[in-house]
Design a protein around this motif. Structure first.
Motif, PDB file in Angstrom:
ATOM      1  N   THR A   1     -20.217 -23.830 -22.004  1.00 29.60           N
ATOM      2  CA  THR A   1     -19.686 -23.015 -23.087  1.00 29.60           C
ATOM      3  C   THR A   1     -18.585 -23.803 -23.784  1.00 29.60           C
ATOM      4  O   THR A   1     -18.277 -24.926 -23.391  1.00 29.60           O
ATOM      5  CB  THR A   1     -19.159 -21.667 -22.554  1.00 29.60           C
TER       6      THR A   1
ATOM      7  N   LEU B   1     -14.566 -23.685 -25.187  1.00 27.44           N
ATOM      8  CA  LEU B   1     -13.271 -23.019 -25.159  1.00 27.44           C
ATOM      9  C   LEU B   1     -12.386 -23.593 -26.268  1.00 27.44           C
ATOM     10  O   LEU B   1     -12.619 -24.703 -26.742  1.00 27.44           O
ATOM     11  CB  LEU B   1     -12.578 -23.230 -23.815  1.00 27.44           C
TER      12      LEU B   1
ATOM     13  N   CYS C   1     -16.887 -26.510 -21.487  1.00 32.51           N
ATOM     14  CA  CYS C   1     -16.489 -26.025 -20.167  1.00 32.51           C
ATOM     15  C   CYS C   1     -17.728 -25.551 -19.431  1.00 32.51           C
ATOM     16  O   CYS C   1     -18.486 -24.728 -19.943  1.00 32.51           O
ATOM     17  CB  CYS C   1     -15.482 -24.882 -20.304  1.00 32.51           C
TER      18      CYS C   1
ATOM     19  N   ALA D   1      -9.195 -22.742 -19.746  1.00 32.18           N
ATOM     20  CA  ALA D   1     -10.147 -22.318 -18.720  1.00 32.18           C
ATOM     21  C   ALA D   1      -9.556 -21.208 -17.857  1.00 32.18           C
ATOM     22  O   ALA D   1     -10.249 -20.244 -17.500  1.00 32.18           O
ATOM     23  CB  ALA D   1     -10.548 -23.513 -17.862  1.00 32.18           C
TER      24      ALA D   1
ATOM     25  N   ALA E   1      -9.811 -18.032 -19.842  1.00 30.05           N
ATOM     26  CA  ALA E   1     -11.179 -17.520 -19.925  1.00 30.05           C
ATOM     27  C   ALA E   1     -11.563 -16.762 -18.666  1.00 30.05           C
ATOM     28  O   ALA E   1     -12.250 -15.728 -18.730  1.00 30.05           O
ATOM     29  CB  ALA E   1     -12.150 -18.662 -20.182  1.00 30.05           C
TER      30      ALA E   1
ATOM     31  N   ARG F   1     -11.686 -12.060 -17.405  1.00 27.26           N
ATOM     32  CA  ARG F   1     -12.713 -11.320 -16.667  1.00 27.26           C
ATOM     33  C   ARG F   1     -12.102 -10.413 -15.607  1.00 27.26           C
ATOM     34  O   ARG F   1     -12.816  -9.655 -14.952  1.00 27.26           O
ATOM     35  CB  ARG F   1     -13.691 -12.300 -16.011  1.00 27.26           C
TER      36      ARG F   1
END
Length: 218
Positions: A3, A5, A15, A97, A100, A104
């Motif tokens: 993906t 970032l 990433c 990172a 990200a 979650r």
């Protein structure tokens, strides 16, 4: 899967992401050696994803060469890119990172190997992480200027010529709360794709890492 970032300064970086299997236990950023996002490192990501962690490996060389993956026998090329890297920019990429994974939910930890091992220690000093694990972290003297804000577990080979005993001693004196373990091995003893691999030492280091993560990311 790969993906993209965006770091705090607007830089876009690749990433690699591996999703947690089973009950999710938190997030884990894996910080590369001087070789980029290698297949070996993706295997490490799979190992920890199987334990319930969402894993991210940011491409720290993207500021120099997009998608750079350096063969293990071309270390000088990777070392040159490492030496050309700006520490503050590199930490912004790692932080992207971390963010990200934090989005979650749950806590986020960092594991780093070689160059990334030193950067993992830096992460515990300047980023919002719950813990960090350093596998044979290098360039330690540049990370001794700040206190740790999060627990750190460090693994070193007793015969590691990249991290001589006096460098380890200096780091332990500056960061006394860092938990340190020594193994009868040299540098890169946990990299199962290189001749330096020492299976018993790697297994013990990963066992200790799993227990450390379970304690601090629960």
């Amino acid at each position: 899967m790969m993906t993209v970032l965006t770091a705090a300064d607007g830089h876009e970086l690749d990433c690699w992401m591996a999703s947690a299997q089973g009950d999710r236990r938190g997030g884990l950023v894996i910080v590369q050696e001087i070789f980029g996002i290698t297949d070996q490192l993706k295997g490490v990501a799979d190992r920890y994803a199987a334990l319930g962690y969402d894993v991210a490996i940011p491409a720290l060389f993207d500021r120099h060469e997009k998608g750079a993956v350096i063969p293990f026998d071309e270390a000088p090329r990777g070392r040159d890119m490492m030496l050309a890297s700006d520490l503050d920019q590199t930490m912004m990429d790692i932080d992207a990172a971390v963010g990200a994974l934090a989005a979650r939910g749950g806590k986020v930890g960092v594991i780093g190997f070689c160059w990334g091992g030193g950067l993992a220690i830096r992460s515990a000093q300047v980023l919002d992480v719950a813990c960090a694990v350093s596998f044979y972290g290098t360039r330690l003297p540049q990370y001794l200027d700040k206190p740790l804000k999060a627990p750190v577990l460090a693994h070193f080979g007793a015969q590691d010529d990249h991290v001589p005993p006096e460098m380890r001693a200096e780091a332990q004196a500056a960061l006394p709360e860092m938990e340190v373990h020594l193994y009868e091995a040299g540098h890169a003893f946990a990299n199962d794709a290189r001749p330096s691999y020492v299976a018993d030492a790697a297994a013990m280091a990963h066992d200790r890492t799993e227990a450390f993560l379970a304690k601090h990311l629960a």
